[in-house]
Design a protein around this motif. Structure first.
Motif, mmCIF file in Angstrom:
data_model
loop_
_atom_site.group_PDB
_atom_site.id
_atom_site.type_symbol
_atom_site.label_atom_id
_atom_site.label_comp_id
_atom_site.label_asym_id
_atom_site.label_seq_id
_atom_site.Cartn_x
_atom_site.Cartn_y
_atom_site.Cartn_z
ATOM 1 N N PHE A 93 0.772 -1.022 -0.031
ATOM 2 C CA PHE A 93 -0.109 0.084 -0.137
ATOM 3 C C PHE A 93 0.816 1.380 0.187
ATOM 4 C CE2 PHE A 93 -2.347 -3.363 2.150
ATOM 5 C CZ PHE A 93 -3.372 -3.299 1.441
ATOM 6 N N LYS A 94 0.424 2.449 -0.284
ATOM 7 C CA LYS A 94 0.953 3.861 -0.325
ATOM 8 C C LYS A 94 -0.087 4.781 -0.225
ATOM 9 C CE LYS A 94 1.004 4.207 -5.349
ATOM 10 N NZ LYS A 94 1.778 4.651 -6.491
ATOM 11 N N LEU A 95 0.430 5.804 0.391
ATOM 12 C CA LEU A 95 -0.588 7.144 0.830
ATOM 13 C C LEU A 95 -0.468 8.055 -0.321
ATOM 14 C CD1 LEU A 95 0.208 7.659 4.518
ATOM 15 C CD2 LEU A 95 -2.049 7.165 3.588
ATOM 16 N N SER A 96 -1.578 8.566 -0.640
ATOM 17 C CA SER A 96 -1.537 9.978 -1.306
ATOM 18 C C SER A 96 -2.307 11.099 -0.559
ATOM 19 C CB SER A 96 -2.013 9.855 -2.806
ATOM 20 O OG SER A 96 -3.724 9.733 -2.496
ATOM 21 N N ALA A 97 -2.156 12.133 -0.844
ATOM 22 C CA ALA A 97 -2.832 13.253 -0.071
ATOM 23 C C ALA A 97 -3.313 14.419 -0.908
ATOM 24 C CB ALA A 97 -1.850 13.813 0.996
ATOM 25 N N ALA A 98 -4.392 15.124 -0.393
ATOM 26 C CA ALA A 98 -4.975 16.246 -1.120
ATOM 27 C C ALA A 98 -5.224 17.342 -0.116
ATOM 28 C CB ALA A 98 -6.219 15.904 -1.998
ATOM 29 N N ILE A 99 -4.847 18.660 -0.631
ATOM 30 C CA ILE A 99 -5.114 19.697 0.538
ATOM 31 C C ILE A 99 -5.826 20.654 -0.415
ATOM 32 C CG2 ILE A 99 -3.924 21.792 1.652
ATOM 33 C CD1 ILE A 99 -3.287 19.202 3.091
ATOM 34 N N GLU A 100 -6.981 21.229 0.381
ATOM 35 C CA GLU A 100 -7.813 21.921 -0.171
ATOM 36 C C GLU A 100 -8.213 23.092 0.596
ATOM 37 O OE1 GLU A 100 -12.405 22.662 -1.819
ATOM 38 O OE2 GLU A 100 -11.550 20.595 -1.895
ATOM 39 N N VAL A 101 -7.864 24.539 0.500
ATOM 40 C CA VAL A 101 -8.114 25.447 1.276
ATOM 41 C C VAL A 101 -9.245 26.500 1.048
ATOM 42 C CG1 VAL A 101 -6.971 27.369 2.606
ATOM 43 C CG2 VAL A 101 -5.579 25.369 1.953
#
Length: 141
Positions: A93-101
């Motif tokens: 498995f691996k992680l990904s991320a998203a940032i919304e401001v």
């Protein structure tokens, strides 16, 4: 290099266990999410903890960016999304991320630039972008 701050968290039981700080000021049960063959539960999971930490850290990086830009009293909400993905390269498995401001009181053309500037400064963004130094050590009792 000497750390500015250091904390150790201790887990027993993996994704169906418990995590706490050495001084016990932080302690939570963790559970496998329902989407990953876990139970329907209100307990947290590692991805939620990562997203919580990333959103707080990113919002603090925005503080510095907004102060430098002389943006006063700028309310904002940072949403960090952590995604656990199948890693086809090794079957793990691996992680990904998203940032919304979402900003209140910031010009639309400046909002994206502030987010990009904070992404350059935020330690979690640096970790996501550049990797992280990890020291590994196995011991026995």
């Amino acid at each position: 290099m000497k750390p500015l701050y250091e904390v150790t968290m201790i887990n027993t039981g993996g994704r169906d266990g418990e995590v706490h700080s050495e001084d016990k000021s932080f302690s939570m049960n963790v559970k496998q999410p329902k989407q990953m063959s876990g139970e329907d539960t209100k307990e947290t999971n590692p991805e939620q903890l990562f997203a919580a930490a990333y959103s707080a850290c990113f919002n603090s990086a925005l503080d510095g960016v907004l102060k430098k830009a002389k943006e006063e009293n700028t309310d904002r909400v940072v949403n960090a999304t952590a995604r656990l993905l199948k890693d086809e390269s090794d079957g793990g498995f691996k992680l990904s991320a998203a940032i919304e401001v979402e900003f209140d009181g910031v010009a639309e053309d400046k909002a994206q630039q502030y987010v990009e500037d904070a992404h350059k400064l935020c330690p979690y963004s640096k970790m996501a972008r550049d990797g992280i130094d990890v020291e590994l050590k196995g011991t026995t009792k």
